[in-house]
Design a protein around this motif. Sequence first.
Motif, PDB file in Angstrom:
ATOM      1  N   THR A 172       0.807  -1.226   0.000  1.00 54.70           N
ATOM      2  CA  THR A 172       0.000   0.000   0.000  1.00 54.70           C
ATOM      3  C   THR A 172       0.836   1.270   0.000  1.00 54.70           C
ATOM      4  O   THR A 172       0.365   2.323  -0.438  1.00 54.70           O
ATOM      5  N   ALA A 173       2.064   1.215   0.487  1.00 49.07           N
ATOM      6  CA  ALA A 173       2.894   2.412   0.620  1.00 49.07           C
ATOM      7  C   ALA A 173       3.255   2.973  -0.753  1.00 49.07           C
ATOM      8  O   ALA A 173       3.395   2.235  -1.733  1.00 49.07           O
ATOM      9  N   LEU A 174       3.424   4.289  -0.825  1.00 51.68           N
ATOM     10  CA  LEU A 174       3.863   4.907  -2.066  1.00 51.68           C
ATOM     11  C   LEU A 174       5.361   4.666  -2.229  1.00 51.68           C
ATOM     12  O   LEU A 174       6.137   4.915  -1.315  1.00 51.68           O
ATOM     13  N   PRO A 175       5.786   4.198  -3.398  1.00 51.03           N
ATOM     14  CA  PRO A 175       7.182   3.795  -3.583  1.00 51.03           C
ATOM     15  C   PRO A 175       8.078   4.967  -3.926  1.00 51.03           C
ATOM     16  O   PRO A 175       7.633   6.094  -4.121  1.00 51.03           O
ATOM     17  N   ARG A 176       9.368   4.706  -4.028  1.00 49.72           N
ATOM     18  CA  ARG A 176      10.348   5.701  -4.421  1.00 49.72           C
ATOM     19  C   ARG A 176      10.154   6.069  -5.889  1.00 49.72           C
ATOM     20  O   ARG A 176       9.512   5.341  -6.661  1.00 49.72           O
ATOM     21  N   ALA A 177      10.734   7.161  -6.302  1.00 46.47           N
ATOM     22  CA  ALA A 177      10.469   7.716  -7.632  1.00 46.47           C
ATOM     23  C   ALA A 177      11.055   6.878  -8.764  1.00 46.47           C
ATOM     24  O   ALA A 177      10.621   6.995  -9.909  1.00 46.47           O
ATOM     25  N   ASP A 178      12.052   6.025  -8.455  1.00 46.19           N
ATOM     26  CA  ASP A 178      12.681   5.226  -9.515  1.00 46.19           C
ATOM     27  C   ASP A 178      12.266   3.757  -9.445  1.00 46.19           C
ATOM     28  O   ASP A 178      12.977   2.873  -9.911  1.00 46.19           O
ATOM     29  N   VAL A 179      11.092   3.478  -8.915  1.00 46.51           N
ATOM     30  CA  VAL A 179      10.676   2.100  -8.702  1.00 46.51           C
ATOM     31  C   VAL A 179      10.150   1.474  -9.997  1.00 46.51           C
ATOM     32  O   VAL A 179       9.580   2.145 -10.861  1.00 46.51           O
ATOM     33  N   PHE A 180      10.355   0.176 -10.113  1.00 49.70           N
ATOM     34  CA  PHE A 180       9.700  -0.666 -11.121  1.00 49.70           C
ATOM     35  C   PHE A 180       9.003  -1.788 -10.364  1.00 49.70           C
ATOM     36  O   PHE A 180       9.652  -2.555  -9.654  1.00 49.70           O
ATOM     37  N   VAL A 181       7.679  -1.861 -10.498  1.00 49.29           N
ATOM     38  CA  VAL A 181       6.894  -2.897  -9.833  1.00 49.29           C
ATOM     39  C   VAL A 181       6.305  -3.811 -10.889  1.00 49.29           C
ATOM     40  O   VAL A 181       5.607  -3.356 -11.802  1.00 49.29           O
TER      41      VAL A 181
END
Length: 308
Positions: free
Chosen positions: A205-214
């Motif tokens: 649920t948390a908002l990820p870092r700006a350079d994330v790939f999910v």
Amino acid sequence: MKVESPLLDASQTAARLPYPALVAEIVRLLDDNSVKVPERLVQPLAGGGSLFVMPAMDSQVAITKLITFTPANAGTPRATIQGDVVVFDIASGARRLVLHGPTVTARRTAAVSLLAAQRLAPSPRGPLLIIGAGVQGLAHLEAFAEGLGVPEVVIASRSANSAQALAAHAQTLGLRARVTQDANAALADCPLVVTCTPASGVVLTALPRADVFVSAVGAFTPTMVELGVGLCQHMAQSGRVFVDTADALHEAGDLLQAELDVARFPTLADVVRSDLIRPTGPVLFKSCGWAGWDLAAARTALRALVKN
């Protein structure tokens, strides 16, 4: 002399599906105009399971994947996915191979995630966060370690034993590995994320870092979910969202429950066929599965058979 068609077990199937070759075949398949993939049949079964019948074909090969998905088997010695992929030669009609279905599913899904990460991940070296330490967790660990050279992995699972076992396996591959009980907190340290749970509830649920790939692979029906609504909406508004195929329009539970217009998101074929510049912001890749990926696996296995 008549040659019997090979019936391959799990280890034999895996040996014929090395990740570099499988990724390369997926790219070729996405540029093959002869490929046809009819809509798959999903038949509900008593007790909450499903029977999947998934055909696909190109100009030379026709396959049908027959598998059962039994969520109640999660956490037991029985596999949640069982079945086979039957491969036929179109010209003769002869059966060429019978591949171990769960192994094909695991490896082609991980290969699709790997291809997406190779093309789209802003920070492809990780560390990698894997949520779900089952068959898909193992496949994605091995695929990302081999295909991206990820040096470090963080593992979250509702089963502590499974998480520890996967971490131990990661260490045998030369990776640094640790287990976390808080996947949301681990997002701050991990620009690569794979969610591969049974998708019976939200795990991130948390908002990820700006350079994330999910890469979200667990949910493949409208009612299944792994990612929170707010997370999906954030990725759509502040980053880029991609789907594996246009079938995600009806299957991407995470995106559908977030009330996003799935039809506007580019597919993996769009990525492969274009000169897309690697995104610099957050990326969500939603994978729902497709018989075309199984066809790519069959083609890879046939190439290996010819070489041998």
